[in-house]
Design a protein around this motif. Structure first.
Motif, PDB file in Angstrom:
ATOM      1  N   ILE A  28      40.536  36.150  30.335  1.00 37.75           N
ATOM      2  CA  ILE A  28      40.570  37.254  31.294  1.00 37.75           C
ATOM      3  C   ILE A  28      39.470  37.069  32.346  1.00 37.75           C
ATOM      4  N   GLY A  29      38.279  36.679  31.891  1.00 39.09           N
ATOM      5  CA  GLY A  29      37.147  36.487  32.797  1.00 39.09           C
ATOM      6  C   GLY A  29      37.367  35.362  33.792  1.00 39.09           C
ATOM      7  N   ALA A  31      40.293  34.111  34.813  1.00 36.16           N
ATOM      8  CA  ALA A  31      41.362  34.501  35.751  1.00 36.16           C
ATOM      9  C   ALA A  31      40.835  35.459  36.813  1.00 36.16           C
ATOM     10  N   ALA A  32      40.041  36.447  36.380  1.00 36.91           N
ATOM     11  CA  ALA A  32      39.474  37.417  37.329  1.00 36.91           C
ATOM     12  C   ALA A  32      38.492  36.735  38.277  1.00 36.91           C
ATOM     13  N   TRP A  33      37.681  35.807  37.749  1.00 39.80           N
ATOM     14  CA  TRP A  33      36.723  35.060  38.567  1.00 39.80           C
ATOM     15  C   TRP A  33      37.440  34.220  39.618  1.00 39.80           C
ATOM     16  N   LYS A  35      40.376  34.747  40.920  1.00 45.61           N
ATOM     17  CA  LYS A  35      40.966  35.644  41.926  1.00 45.61           C
ATOM     18  C   LYS A  35      39.885  36.206  42.843  1.00 45.61           C
ATOM     19  N   TRP A  36      38.746  36.586  42.264  1.00 41.37           N
ATOM     20  CA  TRP A  36      37.657  37.192  43.026  1.00 41.37           C
ATOM     21  C   TRP A  36      37.097  36.224  44.069  1.00 41.37           C
ATOM     22  N   SER A  41      45.124  32.472  44.742  1.00 40.81           N
ATOM     23  CA  SER A  41      45.585  33.679  45.450  1.00 40.81           C
ATOM     24  C   SER A  41      46.900  34.215  44.888  1.00 40.81           C
ATOM     25  N   PHE A  43      49.163  36.115  42.669  1.00 42.55           N
ATOM     26  CA  PHE A  43      49.024  37.219  41.713  1.00 42.55           C
ATOM     27  C   PHE A  43      49.781  36.923  40.421  1.00 42.55           C
ATOM     28  N   VAL A  46      47.517  34.658  38.157  1.00 41.79           N
ATOM     29  CA  VAL A  46      46.390  35.433  37.635  1.00 41.79           C
ATOM     30  C   VAL A  46      46.887  36.499  36.654  1.00 41.79           C
ATOM     31  N   GLY A  47      47.962  37.209  37.041  1.00 39.20           N
ATOM     32  CA  GLY A  47      48.528  38.242  36.174  1.00 39.20           C
ATOM     33  C   GLY A  47      49.029  37.672  34.855  1.00 39.20           C
ATOM     34  N   ILE A  50      45.902  36.801  32.685  1.00 38.21           N
ATOM     35  CA  ILE A  50      45.286  38.039  32.203  1.00 38.21           C
ATOM     36  C   ILE A  50      46.181  38.708  31.152  1.00 38.21           C
TER      37      ILE A  50
END
Length: 203
Positions: A28-29, A31-33, A35-36, A41, A43, A46-47, A50
């Motif tokens: 999760i971390g 994937a979020a990193w 994307k951030w 890019s 979704f 990343v989705g 996650i």
């Protein structure tokens, strides 16, 4: 010899589920990193990562609570779900290790055609344009496009995809064996009697 006692089985199952919780949080971390910081890019990608991380976290949490409380119903469902995850993960890992160059190319082309945002991410990060041929009348985010010296992305991806599939397949295979270990531990732990419980209580 071995881990035959109730406490040992409980601690082993707890440790295994703590490992799964850590892996899920890491997924999760990351994937979020990604994307951030704009590394990915898309979704959907990343989705998806996650979503898998959250699913693994919930399964591990159920296993951890079931192990701590010796909860028969939770342990039963945990064992069934973990076995199904093992079957899927073992199959996917084996496929990753067995896939040949031609099949790799076909799968990559299907994935390439399904998402324009993923295409842009790949073109930008690998400095390439197009999958099998460079189209001059289509805009490309790669730096090489302004100099008209771009290679195709298929050529660059296929240089590394075999190695990536071997690594992913190997890691997946390793974790699939920890899952079957978890199924075995859960099955045995469910059938053990808590020595601190009332001897006349129903197991």
């Amino acid at each position: 010899m071995g881990c035959a006692g109730f406490t040992c089985s409980k601690n082993s199952l707890c440790a295994l589920n703590i490992l799964y919780v850590m892996v899920s949080m890491l997924m999760i971390g990351i994937a979020a990193w990604g994307k951030w910081f704009g590394l990915v890019s898309s979704f959907q990608v990343v989705g998806g990562i996650i979503g898998i991380g959250v699913f693994l976290f919930l399964v591990a949490l159920a296993g951890l609570i079931g192990a701590i409380k010796h909860h028969q119903v939770l342990l039963f469902f945990y064992m069934i779900i973990l076995f199904l995850v093992f079957v899927v993960q073992f199959s996917v890992s084996s496929a990753c290790l067995a896939i040949n160059k031609e099949q790799q190319n076909e799968l990559l082309e299907v994935g390439w055609n399904n998402s324009r945002t993923t295409q842009k991410d790949v073109e930008k990060s690998l400095n390439c344009c197009g999958f099998s041929h460079v189209e001059v009348n289509v805009t490309c985010p790669a730096a090489c496009f302004t100099h008209s010296t771009c290679d195709t992305c298929a050529a660059k991806i296929l240089e590394h995809v075999g190695e990536v599939l071997r690594i992913v397949g190997g890691i997946g295979l390793f974790f699939s064996f920890t899952e079957i270990l978890g199924v075995w531990l859960t099955y045995r732990y469910r059938n053990q009697k808590d020595p601190r419980a009332n001897p006349s209580a129903f197991l």
